[in-house]
Design a protein around this motif. Sequence first.
Motif, PDB file in Angstrom:
ATOM      1  N   PHE A   1     -17.618  -0.665  -8.783  1.00 51.35           N
ATOM      2  CA  PHE A   1     -16.310  -0.342  -9.368  1.00 51.35           C
ATOM      3  C   PHE A   1     -15.418  -1.672  -9.500  1.00 51.35           C
ATOM      4  CE2 PHE A   1     -12.044   0.443  -9.038  1.00 51.35           C
ATOM      5  CZ  PHE A   1     -11.876   1.501 -10.095  1.00 51.35           C
ATOM      6  N   ALA A   2     -14.742  -2.102 -10.603  1.00 51.54           N
ATOM      7  CA  ALA A   2     -14.161  -3.092 -10.771  1.00 51.54           C
ATOM      8  C   ALA A   2     -12.783  -2.536 -11.765  1.00 51.54           C
ATOM      9  CB  ALA A   2     -14.781  -4.299 -11.549  1.00 51.54           C
ATOM     10  N   ARG A   3     -11.512  -3.214 -11.736  1.00 51.75           N
ATOM     11  CA  ARG A   3     -10.731  -3.214 -12.669  1.00 51.75           C
ATOM     12  C   ARG A   3     -10.892  -4.636 -13.439  1.00 51.75           C
ATOM     13  NH1 ARG A   3      -8.430  -0.895  -8.337  1.00 51.75           N
ATOM     14  NH2 ARG A   3      -7.333   1.323  -8.735  1.00 51.75           N
ATOM     15  N   ILE A   4     -11.074  -4.372 -14.934  1.00 46.26           N
ATOM     16  CA  ILE A   4     -11.425  -5.113 -15.549  1.00 46.26           C
ATOM     17  C   ILE A   4     -10.572  -5.779 -16.597  1.00 46.26           C
ATOM     18  CG2 ILE A   4     -13.312  -5.976 -17.251  1.00 46.26           C
ATOM     19  CD1 ILE A   4     -15.062  -3.999 -16.007  1.00 46.26           C
ATOM     20  N   TYR A   5      -9.970  -7.041 -16.648  1.00 43.94           N
ATOM     21  CA  TYR A   5      -8.906  -7.225 -17.344  1.00 43.94           C
ATOM     22  C   TYR A   5      -9.182  -8.160 -18.728  1.00 43.94           C
ATOM     23  CZ  TYR A   5      -5.607  -6.426 -13.343  1.00 43.94           C
ATOM     24  OH  TYR A   5      -4.741  -5.897 -12.431  1.00 43.94           O
TER      25      TYR A   5
ATOM     26  N   GLU B   1       6.521  -6.597   4.717  1.00 42.75           N
ATOM     27  CA  GLU B   1       5.121  -6.697   4.471  1.00 42.75           C
ATOM     28  C   GLU B   1       4.585  -5.383   5.044  1.00 42.75           C
ATOM     29  OE1 GLU B   1       1.354  -9.375   5.439  1.00 42.75           O
ATOM     30  OE2 GLU B   1       3.280  -9.969   6.021  1.00 42.75           O
ATOM     31  N   ARG B   2       3.568  -4.496   4.562  1.00 43.77           N
ATOM     32  CA  ARG B   2       2.854  -3.686   4.868  1.00 43.77           C
ATOM     33  C   ARG B   2       1.512  -3.995   5.021  1.00 43.77           C
ATOM     34  NH1 ARG B   2       5.922   1.351   4.364  1.00 43.77           N
ATOM     35  NH2 ARG B   2       4.321   2.321   5.457  1.00 43.77           N
ATOM     36  N   SER B   3       0.686  -3.291   6.159  1.00 47.66           N
ATOM     37  CA  SER B   3      -0.686  -3.621   6.328  1.00 47.66           C
ATOM     38  C   SER B   3      -1.559  -2.983   5.140  1.00 47.66           C
ATOM     39  CB  SER B   3      -0.918  -3.283   7.754  1.00 47.66           C
ATOM     40  OG  SER B   3      -1.266  -1.831   7.866  1.00 47.66           O
ATOM     41  N   TRP B   4      -2.912  -3.446   5.000  1.00 48.06           N
ATOM     42  CA  TRP B   4      -3.803  -2.840   4.380  1.00 48.06           C
ATOM     43  C   TRP B   4      -3.850  -1.460   4.850  1.00 48.06           C
ATOM     44  CZ3 TRP B   4      -5.770  -2.690  -0.367  1.00 48.06           C
ATOM     45  CH2 TRP B   4      -7.004  -2.342  -0.474  1.00 48.06           C
ATOM     46  N   ASP B   5      -3.993  -1.072   6.155  1.00 48.09           N
ATOM     47  CA  ASP B   5      -4.281   0.365   6.653  1.00 48.09           C
ATOM     48  C   ASP B   5      -3.105   1.243   6.405  1.00 48.09           C
ATOM     49  OD1 ASP B   5      -6.402  -0.446   7.860  1.00 48.09           O
ATOM     50  OD2 ASP B   5      -5.672  -0.789   9.879  1.00 48.09           O
ATOM     51  N   ASP B   6      -1.847   0.446   6.214  1.00 48.23           N
ATOM     52  CA  ASP B   6      -0.596   1.366   5.712  1.00 48.23           C
ATOM     53  C   ASP B   6      -0.783   1.865   4.348  1.00 48.23           C
ATOM     54  OD1 ASP B   6       0.569   1.232   8.032  1.00 48.23           O
ATOM     55  OD2 ASP B   6       1.896  -0.593   7.351  1.00 48.23           O
ATOM     56  N   LEU B   7      -1.174   0.933   3.393  1.00 44.76           N
ATOM     57  CA  LEU B   7      -1.595   1.164   1.931  1.00 44.76           C
ATOM     58  C   LEU B   7      -2.758   2.116   1.751  1.00 44.76           C
ATOM     59  CD1 LEU B   7      -0.840   0.743  -0.897  1.00 44.76           C
ATOM     60  CD2 LEU B   7      -2.299  -1.268  -0.967  1.00 44.76           C
ATOM     61  N   GLN B   8      -3.771   2.152   2.593  1.00 44.73           N
ATOM     62  CA  GLN B   8      -4.770   2.859   2.325  1.00 44.73           C
ATOM     63  C   GLN B   8      -4.424   4.485   2.942  1.00 44.73           C
ATOM     64  OE1 GLN B   8      -8.727   2.240   1.777  1.00 44.73           O
ATOM     65  NE2 GLN B   8      -6.889   1.020   0.469  1.00 44.73           N
TER      66      GLN B   8
ATOM     67  N   LEU C   1      -6.066   9.291  -4.182  1.00 42.70           N
ATOM     68  CA  LEU C   1      -6.781   8.207  -4.972  1.00 42.70           C
ATOM     69  C   LEU C   1      -7.950   7.793  -4.206  1.00 42.70           C
ATOM     70  CD1 LEU C   1      -3.394   6.378  -5.868  1.00 42.70           C
ATOM     71  CD2 LEU C   1      -4.497   7.772  -7.479  1.00 42.70           C
ATOM     72  N   PRO C   2      -9.136   7.938  -5.123  1.00 43.87           N
ATOM     73  CA  PRO C   2     -10.418   7.511  -4.537  1.00 43.87           C
ATOM     74  C   PRO C   2     -10.390   6.025  -4.603  1.00 43.87           C
ATOM     75  CG  PRO C   2     -10.749   8.211  -6.631  1.00 43.87           C
ATOM     76  CD  PRO C   2      -9.280   8.689  -6.398  1.00 43.87           C
ATOM     77  N   ASP C   3     -10.930   5.310  -3.679  1.00 44.48           N
ATOM     78  CA  ASP C   3     -11.639   3.751  -3.659  1.00 44.48           C
ATOM     79  C   ASP C   3     -12.781   3.669  -3.344  1.00 44.48           C
ATOM     80  OD1 ASP C   3     -12.242   1.290  -2.952  1.00 44.48           O
ATOM     81  OD2 ASP C   3     -10.219   0.702  -2.484  1.00 44.48           O
ATOM     82  N   PRO C   4     -13.867   3.802  -4.517  1.00 41.46           N
ATOM     83  CA  PRO C   4     -15.156   3.764  -4.503  1.00 41.46           C
ATOM     84  C   PRO C   4     -15.886   2.955  -3.081  1.00 41.46           C
ATOM     85  CG  PRO C   4     -14.661   3.792  -6.602  1.00 41.46           C
ATOM     86  CD  PRO C   4     -13.315   3.279  -5.902  1.00 41.46           C
TER      87      PRO C   4
ATOM     88  N   SER D   1     -25.638  25.492   8.621  1.00 42.01           N
ATOM     89  CA  SER D   1     -26.477  24.311   8.731  1.00 42.01           C
ATOM     90  C   SER D   1     -26.856  23.583   7.290  1.00 42.01           C
ATOM     91  CB  SER D   1     -27.905  24.961   9.041  1.00 42.01           C
ATOM     92  OG  SER D   1     -28.440  25.947   8.103  1.00 42.01           O
ATOM     93  N   ARG D   2     -25.967  23.947   6.360  1.00 39.47           N
ATOM     94  CA  ARG D   2     -26.175  23.405   5.022  1.00 39.47           C
ATOM     95  C   ARG D   2     -25.040  22.259   4.966  1.00 39.47           C
ATOM     96  NH1 ARG D   2     -23.995  26.174  -0.292  1.00 39.47           N
ATOM     97  NH2 ARG D   2     -24.792  24.763  -2.099  1.00 39.47           N
ATOM     98  N   THR D   3     -25.593  20.970   4.560  1.00 33.82           N
ATOM     99  CA  THR D   3     -24.669  19.589   4.271  1.00 33.82           C
ATOM    100  C   THR D   3     -24.282  19.843   2.763  1.00 33.82           C
ATOM    101  OG1 THR D   3     -26.006  18.305   5.395  1.00 33.82           O
ATOM    102  CG2 THR D   3     -24.695  17.475   3.716  1.00 33.82           C
ATOM    103  N   VAL D   4     -22.917  19.880   2.746  1.00 31.89           N
ATOM    104  CA  VAL D   4     -22.144  20.303   1.486  1.00 31.89           C
ATOM    105  C   VAL D   4     -21.251  19.314   0.877  1.00 31.89           C
ATOM    106  CG1 VAL D   4     -22.188  22.675   1.877  1.00 31.89           C
ATOM    107  CG2 VAL D   4     -20.375  21.452   2.709  1.00 31.89           C
ATOM    108  N   GLY D   5     -21.203  17.920   1.632  1.00 37.16           N
ATOM    109  CA  GLY D   5     -20.352  16.976   1.195  1.00 37.16           C
ATOM    110  C   GLY D   5     -20.479  15.674   2.172  1.00 37.16           C
ATOM    111  N   GLN D   6     -19.500  14.816   1.636  1.00 35.52           N
ATOM    112  CA  GLN D   6     -19.712  13.618   2.498  1.00 35.52           C
ATOM    113  C   GLN D   6     -18.046  13.044   2.521  1.00 35.52           C
ATOM    114  OE1 GLN D   6     -21.703  13.698  -0.007  1.00 35.52           O
ATOM    115  NE2 GLN D   6     -23.607  14.108   1.245  1.00 35.52           N
ATOM    116  N   THR D   7     -17.597  12.557   3.727  1.00 33.54           N
ATOM    117  CA  THR D   7     -16.150  12.021   3.715  1.00 33.54           C
ATOM    118  C   THR D   7     -16.131  10.680   3.245  1.00 33.54           C
ATOM    119  OG1 THR D   7     -16.386  11.383   5.945  1.00 33.54           O
ATOM    120  CG2 THR D   7     -16.081  13.619   5.653  1.00 33.54           C
ATOM    121  N   GLY D   8     -14.810  10.343   2.895  1.00 34.63           N
ATOM    122  CA  GLY D   8     -14.513   8.968   2.514  1.00 34.63           C
ATOM    123  C   GLY D   8     -13.912   8.615   3.873  1.00 34.63           C
ATOM    124  N   LEU D   9     -12.959   7.328   3.462  1.00 35.59           N
ATOM    125  CA  LEU D   9     -12.060   6.953   4.648  1.00 35.59           C
ATOM    126  C   LEU D   9     -11.081   7.749   5.273  1.00 35.59           C
ATOM    127  CD1 LEU D   9     -11.418   3.978   5.996  1.00 35.59           C
ATOM    128  CD2 LEU D   9      -9.677   3.908   4.258  1.00 35.59           C
ATOM    129  N   GLU D  10     -11.129   7.860   6.460  1.00 37.88           N
ATOM    130  CA  GLU D  10     -10.308   8.697   7.444  1.00 37.88           C
ATOM    131  C   GLU D  10      -8.941   7.947   7.533  1.00 37.88           C
ATOM    132  OE1 GLU D  10      -7.459   9.423  10.500  1.00 37.88           O
ATOM    133  OE2 GLU D  10      -9.189   8.311  10.898  1.00 37.88           O
TER     134      GLU D  10
END
Length: 309
Positions: free
Chosen positions: A55-59, A174-181, A189-192, A261-270
């Motif tokens: 995934f990219a932002r392409i300028y 200044e705020r940390s990367w964790d704060d922004l996440q 907002l997803p971050d792939p 017993s069924r897998t129905v998804g996957q989590t992103g970053l907590e």
Amino acid sequence: MSTFFTPVPSGALRVTGSDRLDFVQGQMTNDLRSCPVPGYVAACFLNVRGQTEQFARIYRRPNDIYLHLDTGQAPELAARLRRYVIFDQVEIEDLSDDLRTLHLWGRWPAAPQLAGWPQEAAQLGAAWTVQLGEAQVLLGAVNRSGQTGLDLHYLARQEAQVLEHLRAGLTLSERSWDDLQAARVAAGLPDPVADGFLGFLPQEVGLDLGGPLPAISYRKGCYVGQEIMARLEARGQARYGLSRLQVPAGTPVRSEVQSGSRTVGQTGLEAGGLALCRLRLDLPADAALTVNGQPVALAAGSLPSGDER
């Protein structure tokens, strides 16, 4: 309210040469040709099964194309692109060691004291180049926190000078990367890369036209995986969509979400007890969900489950 600045862990590629636009356009999911100059689009690079590999932002700029990626992603994408160079007049450079990126967020950072700074709130996808002392800085209007902010791209050796000029015109904190996440996840907002969503279809994780981070055009020319994208457009909906869950602190990225017993998804970053989630769309509204044996629930105001095109 002050303006926050957060260094963004990044990778960077630069593509030059007379065929650069046609070449990059033929590899990506979004339409770079329709992008203003300067400007940017979000885009994926897929495999033959339509799953996201990068995934990219392409300028798009007058003399080159700049691809801004998550940290560590540039070598893999550069190798992929070089495999497709046949007779194309292009040069692909990895500038990850030479460039830095920071994100300005919080109060909209428009300041007349900074020469060349945009004076009005920008639309997503807009880009500018400004001069801060001897540093030439590429700006992009990017939403990383739930509101439009600015990505600033500049040479690593000029970082101190860039920050000095910013502090002269703005009240910076200044705020940390964790704060922004945490702000990103709370805003849905997803971050792939950060969310571990590489390997999934774009439509399943909020990257379709109706999602929070659109990265697809269904009207551009062919690219790897385009046939799968066309089939999904014709069908109208993928089997999974992006949702947001309340999860235990420390839940690992890509933990399985279970319904019985069924897998129905996957989590992103907590972050802050929340995580975005790739979740099946056919679940009953009252389905009991667990992650790593712990009960979880859809967050209040959770994202729409399906595509809203």
